[in-house]
Write a protein that holds these residues in place. Structure first.
Motif, PDB file in Angstrom:
ATOM      1  N   ARG A  41      11.071   7.082   4.013  1.00  0.00           N
ATOM      2  CA  ARG A  41      11.242   6.497   2.686  1.00  0.00           C
ATOM      3  C   ARG A  41       9.937   5.919   2.146  1.00  0.00           C
ATOM      4  N   TYR A  42       9.198   5.234   3.028  1.00  0.00           N
ATOM      5  CA  TYR A  42       7.936   4.650   2.582  1.00  0.00           C
ATOM      6  C   TYR A  42       6.951   5.755   2.167  1.00  0.00           C
ATOM      7  N   TRP A  81       7.679   8.832   1.138  1.00  0.00           N
ATOM      8  CA  TRP A  81       8.085   9.472  -0.113  1.00  0.00           C
ATOM      9  C   TRP A  81       7.883   8.558  -1.309  1.00  0.00           C
ATOM     10  N   ALA A  82       8.066   7.258  -1.105  1.00  0.00           N
ATOM     11  CA  ALA A  82       7.793   6.310  -2.190  1.00  0.00           C
ATOM     12  C   ALA A  82       6.305   6.320  -2.548  1.00  0.00           C
ATOM     13  N   HIS A  83       5.485   6.405  -1.502  1.00  0.00           N
ATOM     14  CA  HIS A  83       4.047   6.483  -1.740  1.00  0.00           C
ATOM     15  C   HIS A  83       3.690   7.769  -2.501  1.00  0.00           C
ATOM     16  N   LYS A 138       5.665   9.511  -4.446  1.00  0.00           N
ATOM     17  CA  LYS A 138       6.189   9.403  -5.809  1.00  0.00           C
ATOM     18  C   LYS A 138       5.239   8.588  -6.688  1.00  0.00           C
ATOM     19  N   ALA A 139       4.732   7.478  -6.120  1.00  0.00           N
ATOM     20  CA  ALA A 139       3.778   6.660  -6.876  1.00  0.00           C
ATOM     21  C   ALA A 139       2.479   7.425  -7.131  1.00  0.00           C
ATOM     22  N   ARG A 148       3.007   9.855  -9.923  1.00  0.00           N
ATOM     23  CA  ARG A 148       3.002   9.175 -11.210  1.00  0.00           C
ATOM     24  C   ARG A 148       1.574   8.831 -11.635  1.00  0.00           C
TER      25      ARG A 148
END
Length: 371
Positions: free
Chosen positions: A148-149, A151-153, A155-156, A159
């Motif tokens: 999760r961390y 994929w969050a990274h 995703k950021a 962006r």
């Protein structure tokens, strides 16, 4: 679309392609490193579990499960299982029902054969690890989890790259417009100067700048073209003036004779005499017109492109034949001091028509003004 916007558009497209390629490379490399780092974490987790369960004698599956439940997990949605050499489940941090269909026998066998196997199971990523113990034999440890961390990274990062792409593209478009405007400013000034040149001021010249770059060379060539045009216009004006002057005399003579003969009745012999005089004046007028046309062609250098090898002796003979047809009463002869043995020495690079005209004029003048 004018050149400025075309240049700006092309510049923006090139920059957009570079930015897009740069963003794709950064994202791909970041995704690769995220995946490798997460696989390393899963491998470490599997190896730690195998050592605690198999190597440490004081820890059995029940105690290990208690430790797992009371430990702070760094992996989300973790699913871990240990199989012995007969593919029997000897440990799992989940219930058997939760593991049904998660780890297939093919995946276990591939892990056993390869030693280690990395795979992706839905939104989770998994690692299969073969662990060997000298006394207890061979085991297979399988572990999956969701990064999760990571994929969050990613995703950021996506962006940020998208925002950077948009902002960079806008900056490139504005910079392209400014840059193309500055680059094309000399051309705009050049167009303004050219627009002021008309047939009445061909002596005007445009600035040639530093005399070295492409625009300066263009200005130099344009000024040279203006010089040639000015010379052509001068020749044209001179030709019109000369033609008007030369044609006025025979036309005035023709008009005077016609007015004279129409003034009163005359005898047939008088009419014949006047008609004969009008015929001679008309012939002179035709010859004068032909001469003026040849002069105009020569002055405008139109004949220069028609130069080719011409035999001088043939041009002289052709001129002699032309003069005999026009004036049968003329008597003249041509003497050659010595003709060269090689015919190639008789050839000159010129225009046959103009050479014949020049020789004809020389012969005609000789017959008119010499005994």
């Amino acid at each position: 679309m004018n050149i400025r916007y075309k240049l700006s558009l092309q510049f923006a497209l090139i920059a957009a392609g570079i930015l897009l390629l740069f963003s794709i490379i950064i994202y791909s490399l970041s995704e690769y490193h995220r995946q490798q780092e997460f696989f390393f974490r899963l491998e470490t987790r599997a190896l730690t579990t195998a050592r605690l369960l198999i190597t440490v004698k004081e820890i059995d599956s029940t105690l290990l499960k208690i430790i797992d439940k009371n430990s702070v997990r760094s992996l989300f949605d973790e699913q871990l299982a240990v199989f012995d050499e007969k593919n029997r489940l000897i440990y799992s941090n989940l219930d058997a029902s939760d593991l049904s269909g998660l780890f297939s026998s093919d995946f276990i066998e591939h892990t056993r054969q390869n030693g280690q196997l990395n795979t992706r199971l839905g939104k989770n990523e998994g690692v299969g690890l073969r662990y060997e113990d000298d006394q207890l034999g061979q085991f297979v440890v399988l572990v999956t989890a969701e990064d999760r961390y990571g994929w969050a990274h990613m995703k950021a990062l996506k962006r940020v790259l998208l925002q950077g792409f948009v902002i960079g593209l806008l900056v490139v478009i504005v910079a392209g417009l400014v840059f193309s405007g500055r680059v094309l400013a000399p051309i705009t000034k050049l167009n303004e100067e050219i627009g002021l040149i008309t047939a009445g001021n061909l002596n005007r010249r445009i600035p040639e700048g530093n005399g070295r770059d492409e625009l300066a060379i263009l200005a130099i060539n344009f000024n040279q073209m203006l010089t040639r045009l000015e010379a052509a216009f001068d020749v044209q004006r001179q030709f019109v003036s000369n033609a008007s002057h030369e044609l006025r005399t025979p036309l005035t003579a023709l008009t005077s004779q016609i007015q004279l003969v129409l003034g009163k009745e005359r005898s047939p012999e008088a009419y014949q005499s006047v008609l004969h005089s009008l015929y001679e004046d008309t012939q002179k007028l035709i010859a004068l017109s032909n001469g003026l046309l040849i002069l105009a062609q020569t002055s405008l250098e139109k004949q220069r492109l028609l130069f080719r090898p011409v035999r001088v002796d043939e041009a002289v003979l052709n001129a002699q034949n032309d003069l005999v047809k026009a004036h049968p009463n003329y008597r003249f002869s041509i003497e050659y001091v010595q003709l060269p043995e090689e015919e190639s020495l008789l050839h000159v690079n010129g225009n046959e028509t103009l050479l014949r005209t020049a020789f004809t004029n020389l012969m005609e003048n000789g017959c008119k003004f010499s005994k």
